[in-house]
Design a protein around this motif. Structure first.
Motif, PDB file in Angstrom:
ATOM      1  N   ILE A  15     107.230  -2.370 -73.384  1.00 50.93           N
ATOM      2  CA  ILE A  15     107.877  -3.478 -74.089  1.00 50.93           C
ATOM      3  C   ILE A  15     107.352  -4.789 -73.521  1.00 50.93           C
ATOM      4  CG2 ILE A  15     110.046  -4.626 -74.657  1.00 50.93           C
ATOM      5  CD1 ILE A  15     111.478  -1.972 -74.261  1.00 50.93           C
ATOM      6  N   ASP A  16     106.852  -5.645 -74.389  1.00 48.91           N
ATOM      7  CA  ASP A  16     106.489  -7.002 -73.996  1.00 48.91           C
ATOM      8  C   ASP A  16     107.541  -7.963 -74.542  1.00 48.91           C
ATOM      9  OD1 ASP A  16     104.254  -6.086 -72.778  1.00 48.91           O
ATOM     10  OD2 ASP A  16     102.806  -6.971 -74.154  1.00 48.91           O
ATOM     11  N   ILE A  17     108.063  -8.815 -73.687  1.00 51.15           N
ATOM     12  CA  ILE A  17     108.906  -9.925 -74.110  1.00 51.15           C
ATOM     13  C   ILE A  17     108.015 -11.163 -74.048  1.00 51.15           C
ATOM     14  CG2 ILE A  17     111.008 -11.236 -73.696  1.00 51.15           C
ATOM     15  CD1 ILE A  17     111.567  -8.337 -74.384  1.00 51.15           C
ATOM     16  N   VAL A  18     107.639 -11.676 -75.208  1.00 51.90           N
ATOM     17  CA  VAL A  18     106.629 -12.731 -75.272  1.00 51.90           C
ATOM     18  C   VAL A  18     107.258 -14.016 -75.794  1.00 51.90           C
ATOM     19  CG1 VAL A  18     104.389 -13.406 -76.226  1.00 51.90           C
ATOM     20  CG2 VAL A  18     104.862 -11.004 -75.719  1.00 51.90           C
ATOM     21  N   GLY A  19     107.003 -15.104 -75.095  1.00 54.84           N
ATOM     22  CA  GLY A  19     107.497 -16.401 -75.524  1.00 54.84           C
ATOM     23  C   GLY A  19     106.614 -17.519 -75.009  1.00 54.84           C
ATOM     24  N   ARG A  98     107.390  -6.001 -69.656  1.00 56.26           N
ATOM     25  CA  ARG A  98     106.654  -7.170 -69.173  1.00 56.26           C
ATOM     26  C   ARG A  98     107.206  -8.421 -69.833  1.00 56.26           C
ATOM     27  NH1 ARG A  98     103.451  -3.116 -70.625  1.00 56.26           N
ATOM     28  NH2 ARG A  98     102.047  -2.156 -69.104  1.00 56.26           N
ATOM     29  N   ILE A  99     107.440  -9.447 -69.037  1.00 60.87           N
ATOM     30  CA  ILE A  99     107.841 -10.750 -69.562  1.00 60.87           C
ATOM     31  C   ILE A  99     106.608 -11.644 -69.507  1.00 60.87           C
ATOM     32  CG2 ILE A  99     109.360 -12.747 -69.283  1.00 60.87           C
ATOM     33  CD1 ILE A  99     111.364 -10.856 -67.951  1.00 60.87           C
ATOM     34  N   ARG A 100     106.225 -12.191 -70.648  1.00 60.45           N
ATOM     35  CA  ARG A 100     104.986 -12.948 -70.743  1.00 60.45           C
ATOM     36  C   ARG A 100     105.237 -14.315 -71.365  1.00 60.45           C
ATOM     37  NH1 ARG A 100     100.386  -9.945 -70.244  1.00 60.45           N
ATOM     38  NH2 ARG A 100      99.198 -11.307 -71.619  1.00 60.45           N
ATOM     39  N   ALA A 101     104.615 -15.320 -70.784  1.00 61.93           N
ATOM     40  CA  ALA A 101     104.620 -16.665 -71.352  1.00 61.93           C
ATOM     41  C   ALA A 101     103.208 -16.924 -71.844  1.00 61.93           C
ATOM     42  CB  ALA A 101     105.018 -17.696 -70.311  1.00 61.93           C
ATOM     43  N   GLY A 102     103.028 -16.837 -73.166  1.00 65.64           N
ATOM     44  CA  GLY A 102     101.686 -16.924 -73.722  1.00 65.64           C
ATOM     45  C   GLY A 102     100.875 -15.727 -73.284  1.00 65.64           C
ATOM     46  N   GLU A 103      99.712 -15.953 -72.643  1.00 66.71           N
ATOM     47  CA  GLU A 103      98.857 -14.878 -72.182  1.00 66.71           C
ATOM     48  C   GLU A 103      99.131 -14.493 -70.729  1.00 66.71           C
ATOM     49  OE1 GLU A 103      96.715 -13.215 -74.184  1.00 66.71           O
ATOM     50  OE2 GLU A 103      97.686 -14.430 -75.727  1.00 66.71           O
ATOM     51  N   SER A 105     101.413 -12.982 -67.669  1.00 66.23           N
ATOM     52  CA  SER A 105     102.569 -12.171 -67.286  1.00 66.23           C
ATOM     53  C   SER A 105     103.363 -12.889 -66.223  1.00 66.23           C
ATOM     54  CB  SER A 105     102.112 -10.812 -66.767  1.00 66.23           C
ATOM     55  OG  SER A 105     101.597 -10.017 -67.804  1.00 66.23           O
ATOM     56  N   VAL A 106     104.675 -12.950 -66.419  1.00 70.52           N
ATOM     57  CA  VAL A 106     105.576 -13.617 -65.476  1.00 70.52           C
ATOM     58  C   VAL A 106     106.238 -12.594 -64.556  1.00 70.52           C
ATOM     59  CG1 VAL A 106     107.658 -15.025 -65.280  1.00 70.52           C
ATOM     60  CG2 VAL A 106     105.989 -15.503 -67.086  1.00 70.52           C
ATOM     61  N   ALA A 107     106.608 -11.450 -65.110  1.00 71.26           N
ATOM     62  CA  ALA A 107     107.261 -10.407 -64.318  1.00 71.26           C
ATOM     63  C   ALA A 107     107.126  -9.080 -65.040  1.00 71.26           C
ATOM     64  CB  ALA A 107     108.742 -10.738 -64.098  1.00 71.26           C
ATOM     65  N   ARG A 108     107.221  -7.987 -64.273  1.00 73.06           N
ATOM     66  CA  ARG A 108     107.233  -6.646 -64.868  1.00 73.06           C
ATOM     67  C   ARG A 108     108.349  -5.845 -64.229  1.00 73.06           C
ATOM     68  NH1 ARG A 108     102.395  -2.095 -64.857  1.00 73.06           N
ATOM     69  NH2 ARG A 108     103.766  -0.409 -64.178  1.00 73.06           N
ATOM     70  N   LEU A 109     109.112  -5.156 -65.059  1.00 69.11           N
ATOM     71  CA  LEU A 109     110.236  -4.350 -64.602  1.00 69.11           C
ATOM     72  C   LEU A 109     110.002  -2.907 -65.042  1.00 69.11           C
ATOM     73  CD1 LEU A 109     113.113  -4.151 -63.367  1.00 69.11           C
ATOM     74  CD2 LEU A 109     113.995  -4.647 -65.662  1.00 69.11           C
ATOM     75  N   ASP A 110     109.901  -1.978 -64.084  1.00 64.52           N
ATOM     76  CA  ASP A 110     109.720  -0.562 -64.382  1.00 64.52           C
ATOM     77  C   ASP A 110     111.041   0.163 -64.178  1.00 64.52           C
ATOM     78  OD1 ASP A 110     107.105  -1.256 -64.679  1.00 64.52           O
ATOM     79  OD2 ASP A 110     106.299   0.104 -63.175  1.00 64.52           O
ATOM     80  N   THR A 111     111.443   0.933 -65.179  1.00 69.75           N
ATOM     81  CA  THR A 111     112.665   1.737 -65.086  1.00 69.75           C
ATOM     82  C   THR A 111     112.369   3.146 -65.580  1.00 69.75           C
ATOM     83  OG1 THR A 111     113.396   1.090 -67.307  1.00 69.75           O
ATOM     84  CG2 THR A 111     114.146  -0.272 -65.461  1.00 69.75           C
ATOM     85  N   GLY A 112     113.226   4.071 -65.220  1.00 71.35           N
ATOM     86  CA  GLY A 112     113.100   5.436 -65.689  1.00 71.35           C
ATOM     87  C   GLY A 112     112.083   6.230 -64.900  1.00 71.35           C
ATOM     88  N   GLU A 113     112.551   7.220 -64.183  1.00 72.60           N
ATOM     89  CA  GLU A 113     111.664   8.063 -63.381  1.00 72.60           C
ATOM     90  C   GLU A 113     111.713   9.507 -63.853  1.00 72.60           C
ATOM     91  OE1 GLU A 113     109.539   7.000 -61.177  1.00 72.60           O
ATOM     92  OE2 GLU A 113     110.190   4.928 -61.460  1.00 72.60           O
ATOM     93  N   GLY A 114     111.858   9.679 -65.154  1.00 77.76           N
ATOM     94  CA  GLY A 114     111.986  11.022 -65.715  1.00 77.76           C
ATOM     95  C   GLY A 114     110.785  11.902 -65.416  1.00 77.76           C
TER      96      GLY A 114
END
Length: 465
Positions: A15-19, A98-103, A105-114
């Motif tokens: 998932i990219d959160i882009v703004g 991933r949280i992205r401002a334009g091109e 990356s500002v931060a990345r959050l990994d969840t789920g260790e299935g």
């Protein structure tokens, strides 16, 4: 009916959160991301399956999915384009946000260790693997290829079913009978080191030694080590490795390995040799990189089932251009009369399309052509010229303009790249200022010699007389 391509492996939810960001948060030195938009897509083996389906094959994805909200989202996205045969994933669905401002990356959050733990896989999985015409194993180290039942099914495949194994450092060794292993340089070095082989160095010589070692270790027909911009080196048990060079390509290489593996298995599924498979894999990987940002490409595959940004129902060229920019893609445009479409036009359009994510053709109106070419032109009316152009796979949209130059139209389209033929070298282009003022650039592309509408028409008249 041709047996399907079966992709086996671990899927992730990307998932990219882009703004946009123009200021820092008042209570911490971090950017404030505004006008944020969510772009979800399948990753891992899910991306490989979408790429395979986009090439026109029937695809079945064998994977493990958790019964949680991310797992349900993944299944819904995938089932639009491929058949999903899934067994239970223990734990949460792996997600990379991933949280992205334009091109940037500002931060990345990994969840789920299935993890895919041993247990029953069900008849759909069993039937899918048993009925495969070819198999691509896309190992991302989450346990699908470690699952005893899955390994048993893969090991029982008849010898005429080609298996391509795309490995992961945390994954499993290929099953006996695997036709082609496709590690990159780093993966090949780690796999060789894990076996205790001390193969130092870098470059082609080291890659060749590692490829031969891995081939002998696991009894493989071939090991293709991908080398990024240099292409891929195939070690197939002969004394001399085969190098498939890559075409120059700039862009985000994340996911190019999936493109390589899909291209290779496509050729092997049709009975082609390893050299042809590796050559096609390199071509697909280069095409993937040229297509633009990997995240935008994967999003298009998820939404459309194709890597292309296709016009939506009722959408015109301007809407397509705006949507391409919002998705982080590159708008390419070119223009001309395109009266009597010929091989020179097709060559130029194909080259232009490779420069970005959509190609929009600006077409001179009938009145505009008459002003430029004389009262006997155009031979083909504008509506028909547009219809023919939009039927070409490299053209995403066409739009007619009536001015003497396309500058007013380009003011609205705002392409990042404006393409003209090399015959304009040294000629001032009146629209160049408009393109550059909007942040774009003008490029000239080579032409096929001897191809022009005027020459075709003069030849036709000479023959008729």
């Amino acid at each position: 009916m041709t047996a399907p391509l079966v992709v086996v492996g671990d899927v992730l939810l990307d998932i990219d959160i882009v703004g946009t960001s123009s200021r820092l948060c008042p209570d911490a030195p971090v950017p404030v991301v505004e006008q944020a938009e969510e772009r979800p897509r399948p990753g891992g083996a899910g991306l490989a399956a979408l790429l395979a389906a986009a090439s026109g094959r029937e695809v079945v994805l064998v994977t493990a999915l958790a019964d949680d909200e991310p797992g349900r989202r993944l299944r819904a996205m995938l089932e639009r384009h491929v058949e999903v045969a899934a067994f239970h994933l223990h734990g949460g669905t792996p997600c990379k946000l991933r949280i992205r401002a334009g091109e940037q990356s500002v931060a990345r959050l990994d969840t789920g260790e299935g993890q895919a733990l041993d247990g029953p896989v069900g008849p759909r999985v069993t039937d899918a693997v048993a009925g495969a015409g070819a198999v691509l194993v896309s190992d991302y180290g989450r346990g699908v290829t470690r699952h005893r039942a899955v390994r048993s099914l893969l090991g029982d495949l008849p010898g005429h079913v080609p298996v391509v194994w795309d490995p992961h450092p945390k994954g499993e060794p290929p099953v006996p009978g695997t036709r082609l292993l496709t590690p990159n340089e780093e993966e090949a070095a780690r796999l060789a080191a894990a076996d205790g082989a001390e193969i130092g160095g870098s470059g082609l010589a080291a890659a060749g030694r590692r490829g031969r070692h891995l081939g002998r270790l696991w009894g493989l027909d071939g090991v293709a080590i991908t080398l990024g911009a240099e292409g891929a080196l195939l070690c197939d048990g002969t004394r001399t490795p085969f190098l498939a060079p890559a075409e120059p390509a700039r862009g985000d290489a994340c996911g190019a390995g999936d493109g390589f593996a899909v291209g290779a298995v496509d050729v092997l599924a049709d009975g082609g040799p390893l050299t042809a498979a590796v050559t096609e894999g390199v071509r697909r990987a280069s095409e993937f990189v040229r297509a633009g940002a990997a995240s935008a490409l994967a999003t298009r595959l998820t939404e459309n089932g194709t890597a292309r940004l296709v016009p939506e129902r009722g959408e015109d060229a301007f809407g397509l251009a705006e949507r391409t920019r919002r998705a982080g893609g590159t708008v390419v445009a070119t223009g001309g009369c395109f009266d009597l479409l010929h091989a020179g036009h097709v060559s130029l359009l194909r080259q232009a399309r490779r420069l970005g994510d959509c190609l929009i053709v600006c077409v001179n109106s009938d009145a505009s052509v008459r002003r430029r070419k004389g009262p006997d032109r155009p031979v083909t009316p504008a509506a028909d010229r547009v219809r023919v152009l939009e039927a070409l796979s490299d053209v995403d949209a066409a739009v007619v303009f009536d001015d003497d130059t396309p500058a007013p139209l380009l003011e609205r389209l705002r392409p990042q790249v404006w393409v003209k033929g090399a015959d304009y070298a040294g000629t001032p282009l009146p629209e160049a200022g408009t393109v550059r003022a909007n942040g774009g650039e003008v490029v000239l592309l080579p032409l096929l010699e001897g191809r022009s509408t005027s020459r075709l028409l003069s030849t036709t008249k000479g023959t008729a007389s």
